[in-house]
Design a protein around this motif. Structure first.
Motif, PDB file in Angstrom:
ATOM      1  N   PHE A  55       0.835  -1.205   0.000  1.00  0.00           N
ATOM      2  CA  PHE A  55       0.000   0.000   0.000  1.00  0.00           C
ATOM      3  C   PHE A  55       0.867   1.251   0.000  1.00  0.00           C
ATOM      4  O   PHE A  55       0.570   2.228  -0.706  1.00  0.00           O
ATOM      5  N   GLN A  56       1.955   1.239   0.748  1.00  0.00           N
ATOM      6  CA  GLN A  56       2.846   2.400   0.769  1.00  0.00           C
ATOM      7  C   GLN A  56       3.443   2.626  -0.624  1.00  0.00           C
ATOM      8  O   GLN A  56       3.504   3.753  -1.103  1.00  0.00           O
ATOM      9  N   VAL A  78      -2.883  -5.453  12.026  1.00  0.00           N
ATOM     10  CA  VAL A  78      -1.674  -6.154  12.462  1.00  0.00           C
ATOM     11  C   VAL A  78      -1.361  -5.752  13.899  1.00  0.00           C
ATOM     12  O   VAL A  78      -1.771  -4.700  14.363  1.00  0.00           O
ATOM     13  N   GLY A  79      -0.618  -6.604  14.567  1.00  0.00           N
ATOM     14  CA  GLY A  79      -0.179  -6.291  15.922  1.00  0.00           C
ATOM     15  C   GLY A  79       1.248  -5.780  15.893  1.00  0.00           C
ATOM     16  O   GLY A  79       1.571  -4.866  15.148  1.00  0.00           O
ATOM     17  N   GLN A  80       2.090  -6.390  16.696  1.00  0.00           N
ATOM     18  CA  GLN A  80       3.502  -6.011  16.770  1.00  0.00           C
ATOM     19  C   GLN A  80       4.142  -6.138  15.387  1.00  0.00           C
ATOM     20  O   GLN A  80       3.985  -7.158  14.727  1.00  0.00           O
ATOM     21  N   ILE A  81       4.840  -5.079  14.953  1.00  0.00           N
ATOM     22  CA  ILE A  81       5.500  -5.121  13.643  1.00  0.00           C
ATOM     23  C   ILE A  81       6.958  -4.697  13.796  1.00  0.00           C
ATOM     24  O   ILE A  81       7.292  -3.914  14.682  1.00  0.00           O
ATOM     25  N   SER A  87       8.137   1.854  10.069  1.00  0.00           N
ATOM     26  CA  SER A  87       8.522   3.085   9.371  1.00  0.00           C
ATOM     27  C   SER A  87       7.655   3.287   8.122  1.00  0.00           C
ATOM     28  O   SER A  87       7.313   4.427   7.783  1.00  0.00           O
ATOM     29  N   LEU A  88       7.263   2.205   7.450  1.00  0.00           N
ATOM     30  CA  LEU A  88       6.358   2.320   6.302  1.00  0.00           C
ATOM     31  C   LEU A  88       4.967   2.783   6.747  1.00  0.00           C
ATOM     32  O   LEU A  88       4.353   3.639   6.101  1.00  0.00           O
ATOM     33  N   LEU A  89       4.485   2.215   7.857  1.00  0.00           N
ATOM     34  CA  LEU A  89       3.177   2.618   8.379  1.00  0.00           C
ATOM     35  C   LEU A  89       3.198   4.079   8.833  1.00  0.00           C
ATOM     36  O   LEU A  89       2.249   4.825   8.585  1.00  0.00           O
ATOM     37  N   ILE A  90       4.272   4.487   9.482  1.00  0.00           N
ATOM     38  CA  ILE A  90       4.401   5.883   9.897  1.00  0.00           C
ATOM     39  C   ILE A  90       4.383   6.796   8.668  1.00  0.00           C
ATOM     40  O   ILE A  90       3.742   7.853   8.678  1.00  0.00           O
ATOM     41  N   ASP A  91       5.035   6.382   7.600  1.00  0.00           N
ATOM     42  CA  ASP A  91       5.020   7.165   6.365  1.00  0.00           C
ATOM     43  C   ASP A  91       3.602   7.282   5.819  1.00  0.00           C
ATOM     44  O   ASP A  91       3.169   8.369   5.416  1.00  0.00           O
ATOM     45  N   ASP A 115       6.937   4.337  18.904  1.00  0.00           N
ATOM     46  CA  ASP A 115       6.308   5.582  19.381  1.00  0.00           C
ATOM     47  C   ASP A 115       5.913   6.489  18.223  1.00  0.00           C
ATOM     48  O   ASP A 115       5.007   7.309  18.342  1.00  0.00           O
ATOM     49  N   GLY A 116       6.594   6.346  17.094  1.00  0.00           N
ATOM     50  CA  GLY A 116       6.280   7.161  15.932  1.00  0.00           C
ATOM     51  C   GLY A 116       4.889   6.919  15.392  1.00  0.00           C
ATOM     52  O   GLY A 116       4.283   7.816  14.796  1.00  0.00           O
ATOM     53  N   ILE A 117       4.357   5.722  15.597  1.00  0.00           N
ATOM     54  CA  ILE A 117       2.992   5.422  15.147  1.00  0.00           C
ATOM     55  C   ILE A 117       1.998   6.281  15.921  1.00  0.00           C
ATOM     56  O   ILE A 117       1.095   6.886  15.343  1.00  0.00           O
ATOM     57  N   VAL A 118       2.187   6.363  17.222  1.00  0.00           N
ATOM     58  CA  VAL A 118       1.301   7.189  18.051  1.00  0.00           C
ATOM     59  C   VAL A 118       1.393   8.651  17.620  1.00  0.00           C
ATOM     60  O   VAL A 118       0.372   9.326  17.437  1.00  0.00           O
TER      61      VAL A 118
END
Length: 156
Positions: A55-56, A78-81, A87-91, A115-118
């Protein structure tokens, strides 16, 4: 034989599965932009690490012009990644400035990954609804909800 544009668009509108829409997009340049719009107008569900990565890459195609079209709903199941996937999800989240609804399944595990996700979620300017589905005590979710102070935001 040249197919009339109205027929092409009618075919595109009759297809529901994102994979089928993508296949149609590859057959004709005329269907590329309407196909992207159709895919992103539906609920997007990222079920695993491969989905996040794909998706990214999809969103970065066309020099990033697709980001404003991601408005409706994004679900991350997804859970723990690992770090490279977080970093892809944060992007994705950092560019999803028009996103209105976000759903996190296994939310506590996902939020604990990085923490970047939050921070990326807190920074979503147009988020109106967030659904958090923890599988543990939910403390990571409670921390996120405390940080989300938007009066127009609904917590589910």
């Amino acid at each position: 034989m040249k197919v009339p544009m109205e027929v092409l668009f009618a075919i595109l509108e009759s297809v529901d599965a994102p994979a089928d829409i993508a296949s149609l997009m590859m057959t004709c340049r005329t269907l590329l932009n309407p196909g992207v719009t159709r895919i992103l107008a539906r609920d997007i569900v990222l079920r695993d690490e491969r989905d996040i990565s794909a998706f990214q890459r999809f969103m970065l195609a066309d020099q990033g012009t697709r980001w404003p079209l991601l408005r409706e709903s994004l679900a991350v199941a997804v859970g723990q990644i690992p770090t490279h996937i977080s970093s892809l999800l944060i992007d994705i989240l950092s560019h999803a400035s028009h996103l209105e609804r976000l759903s996190l399944l296994r939310a506590d595990e996902l939020l604990g990954s990085d923490d970047g996700i939050v921070r990326a979620i807190v920074d979503l300017p147009n988020l109106k609804e967030i659904q958090l589905h923890p599988i543990d005590d939910g403390s990571e979710c409670a921390d996120l909800l405390e940080m989300l102070k938007s009066p127009s935001l609904t917590h589910v």
